[in-house]
Enzyme design. Structure first.
Site, PDB file in Angstrom:
ATOM      1  N   ARG A 138      12.038   3.196  -0.052  1.00 40.53           N
ATOM      2  CA  ARG A 138      10.930   3.254   0.923  1.00 40.53           C
ATOM      3  C   ARG A 138      11.098   4.484   2.186  1.00 40.53           C
ATOM      4  NH1 ARG A 138       5.571   1.978   1.229  1.00 40.53           N
ATOM      5  NH2 ARG A 138       4.849   0.888   3.142  1.00 40.53           N
TER       6      ARG A 138
ATOM      7  N   GLY B 255      -2.679  -0.567  -5.264  1.00 36.75           N
ATOM      8  CA  GLY B 255      -4.026  -1.152  -4.679  1.00 36.75           C
ATOM      9  C   GLY B 255      -3.672  -1.651  -3.231  1.00 36.75           C
TER      10      GLY B 255
ATOM     11  N   THR C 218      -1.090   5.543  -5.334  1.00 35.99           N
ATOM     12  CA  THR C 218       0.188   4.772  -6.056  1.00 35.99           C
ATOM     13  C   THR C 218       0.215   4.553  -7.483  1.00 35.99           C
ATOM     14  OG1 THR C 218      -0.098   3.659  -3.792  1.00 35.99           O
ATOM     15  CG2 THR C 218       1.275   2.323  -5.462  1.00 35.99           C
TER      16      THR C 218
HETATM   17  N1  GLU Z   1       1.121   2.363   0.865  1.00 42.79           N
HETATM   18  C1  GLU Z   1       0.881   1.068   0.239  1.00 42.79           C
HETATM   19  C2  GLU Z   1       2.010   0.360   0.230  1.00 42.79           C
HETATM   20  O1  GLU Z   1       3.197   0.758   0.211  1.00 42.79           O
HETATM   21  C3  GLU Z   1       0.581   1.251  -1.134  1.00 42.79           C
HETATM   22  C4  GLU Z   1      -1.086   2.118  -1.325  1.00 42.79           C
HETATM   23  C5  GLU Z   1      -1.887   1.813  -2.556  1.00 42.79           C
HETATM   24  O2  GLU Z   1      -1.354   1.104  -3.290  1.00 42.79           O
HETATM   25  O3  GLU Z   1      -2.835   2.603  -2.430  1.00 42.79           O
HETATM   26  O4  GLU Z   1       1.837  -0.971   0.154  1.00 42.79           O
END
Ligand code: GLU
Length: 603
Positions: free
Chosen positions: A126, A497, A411
């Site tokens: 991350r 998502g 994602t």
């Molecule tokens: N940034 C989001 C996360 O890490 C994911 C974004 C997405 O799935 O569009 O939870």
């Protein structure tokens, strides 16, 4: 009962919601798509010509969001590479062919199952916040939170990318093929080019901000400024050079030296919305190995990613609450089943929103949240006929504000099983589509810091997921590996998502373990989520980008849920679940989400 036999017993009505048209398995995505038209509700697909489309294989398999990436992963596996080897190659390829979703300028989580020991490991790649940020990063001078759009473009929201250090760490532990060989296929592709897909074209076209960055403008648009058309052969020599450097010299070549210098400069010198990243932030970045979150569900164990993502813990809470109910006795996607799932999810999100954050900074009461006695007590709050409305968190503790990102454009998730039975489930992201809209040396920089709470304090209390230097923003990514009763890996899956990732993933686990669906059938279930607000149902739409054109909807459930007191909203719910089942006889059955462009390959 065997899955296939169970699936045949599923009442047709229960699967009313999904129809396949024009199933085929050509190697390329469908030609120019006319967009993704919504269907009037009266046209909601009625005929339940439901069938499985699971691809099967004997020895290895990859399911990923783009055919080129899947093929590259398959090639590594065919040459005897491990699941992690293939993951490195797939991620390198996705940086090229799915730049809207993930890449080496972003972050990721990987779950790994080792066939020889049965051990599941969790790797955390991350992004981190630069050392110079303060909790007020996303506050305006008057102390109010910035709008999302204001925050997202430019350098402010860029986190220190984690993908490459994480892959290198996982490769050190589980790699079989030399690191440098894993980048070759993506490098060749970047030089030779790949065809712009309908989805990539549509996302470029719909993104007014992308052309503001000179490098992105040059890459994604024609000379006259038009979005690159579907089928255009797109090369990326800058990325080929970057990958070549990383292949030769390892991840350090990315985190130190000229590439790191360019990233930091691009972030800090953004003309209107600069960030605070330095070269030191990059060289200091460390991927982490964490203890996976594994919980019993029915006779299986469901393993997920621990914080800083809320994904694994929240999926585990939903399943823990549902353990109290005989979900096998409910018809798939029946109003009764969906009501229970929505309520369990509502309760889990109440806790998620308050307690989950980077455990290196916030005290996360993980054991308490997953305590079976606590979850039994939470389950007792579910009334079969009446929705709880908004649920309160169950443990006492600090407040956590949250933005409920619905995701859907970016994602990516891929699942891999190698010849020896090792498994990877990896979810990877640049956050928004095209991340921060800044392109450096052929890849996009993420905007992952917007996953922090913009407000550092609420009602005078500090928020667990507030911005802090070096901290990882809370995620919802939920790569998942399900172990069978004998402890061997049975399923690998996950989804993009935004915070809906949690619901998309939990629903598939229920489909697999309670309803006996195969992976493709589980993926095909119409989407529904609840994030402790309205219950969202997938609205009738054609998802046109896969080899299969699919009309899907859960909207027919609205009436029954409203009668139980749910506020119902309808949305296009673009999950992107890519999963693989390892059957008890060792054969593999994969699924790719028809709502995206992905594909399952194996042998
Ligand atoms: N940034 C989001 C996360 O890490 C994911 C974004 C997405 O799935 O569009 O939870």
């Amino acid at each position: 009962m065997q899955a296939a036999a169970r699936a045949r017993l599923i009442p047709r009505r229960a699967l009313f919601a999904l129809t396949f048209f024009a199933a085929g398995c050509s190697q390329t995505p469908t030609p120019p798509a006319p967009g993704a038209p919504d269907l009037p509700e009266s046209d909601a697909p009625a005929p339940p010509s439901f069938r499985t489309d699971a691809r099967t294989a004997e020895t290895y398999m990859v399911s990923a969001a783009h055919p080129v990436a899947a093929r590259i992963g398959e090639r590594i596996l065919a040459d005897g590479g491990s699941a992690v080897d293939a993951a490195v190659a797939v991620q390198a390829a996705l940086t090229l062919v799915e730049p809207q979703s993930s890449g080496i300028g972003g972050g990721a989580f990987m779950l790994h199952y080792a066939a020889d020991t049965g051990e599941v490991r969790a790797y955390d790649g991350r992004e981190t916040a630069p050392a110079a940020v303060t909790p007020e990063l996303f506050l305006k001078p008057d102390g109010s939170p910035m709008g999302f759009r204001e925050a997202v473009g430019g350098g402010r929201a860029v986190g220190v990318p984690g993908v490459l250090r994480m892959l290198e760490r996982a490769h050190d532990a589980h790699g079989r093929t030399p690191w440098r060989a894993l980048f070759r296929p993506a490098i060749d592709r970047a030089r030779d080019g790949f065809r712009v897909t309908p989805r990539l074209h549509r996302l470029i076209k719909g993104d007014a901000a992308l052309r503001a960055d000179p490098a992105a403008r040059e890459h994604f648009f024609t000379e006259s400024g038009e979005p690159l058309p579907v089928g255009h052969r797109l090369t990326n020599p800058a990325l080929a050079d970057t990958l070549q450097t990383v292949a030769r010299r390892g991840a350090a070549a990315f985190y130190e030296g000229p590439i790191a210098g360019d990233i930091a400069r691009t972030v800090r010198r953004h003309p209107s919305n600069p960030g605070k990243m330095t070269r030191d932030d990059l060289s200091d970045y460390a991927a982490k190995q964490r203890e996976p979150v594994c919980v019993p569900y029915r006779e299986h164990r469901v393993c997920g990613m621990p914080p800083p993502t809320s994904g694994g813990a929240t999926v585990a809470q939903i399943l823990g609450i549902l353990s109290r109910f005989d979900m096998r006795a409910t018809e798939p996607m029946s109003p009764r089943a969906v009501h229970r799932i929505a309520e369990a999810s509502r309760l889990a999100f109440a806790d998620r929103n308050r307690f989950l954050a980077d455990p290196d900074f916030a005290q996360v009461p993980l054991a308490g949240l997953l305590d079976p006695a606590y979850l039994r007590q939470r389950a007792r709050r579910i009334d079969p006929d009446t929705s709880l409305g908004r649920a309160e968190p169950g443990l006492t503790g600090r407040q956590a504000a949250h933005r409920q990102s619905a995701g859907g454009r970016s994602t990516t998730h891929f699942s891999i099983v190698d010849t020896q039975g090792n498994v990877v489930a990896m979810t990877s992201s640049v956050e928004q589509a095209f991340g921060a809209h800044l392109m450096v040396r052929g890849f996009m920089l993420n905007n992952q810091l917007t996953d922090f709470s913009f407000r550092p304090r609420i009602d005078g209390r500090p928020v667990a997921n507030r911005v802090e230097p070096g901290k990882r923003p809370r995620s919802s990514m939920a790569p998942t590996i399900v172990l069978g009763p004998e402890g061997a890996a049975r399923h690998a899956l996950g989804s993009p998502g935004g915070s809906r990732i949690i619901g998309y993933t939990a629903l598939r686990v229920i489909g697999l373990l309670d309803w006996g669906l195969d992976m493709q059938q589980a993926i095909n279930l119409p989407n529904m989520t609840n994030r402790n607000g309205p219950t969202t149902l997938e609205k009738p739409w054609h998802a046109p980008y896969n080899r299969n054109t699919v009309a899907t909807t859960a909207a027919g459930l609205a009436g029954e849920l409203e009668r139980r007191g749910h506020t119902v909203e309808r949305a296009r719910m673009t999950s992107g679940v890519h999963g693989i089942t390892i059957r008890p006889d060792g054969t593999l059955a994969g699924g790719a989400d028809p709502r995206r462009e992905g594909m399952v390959l194996g042998k």
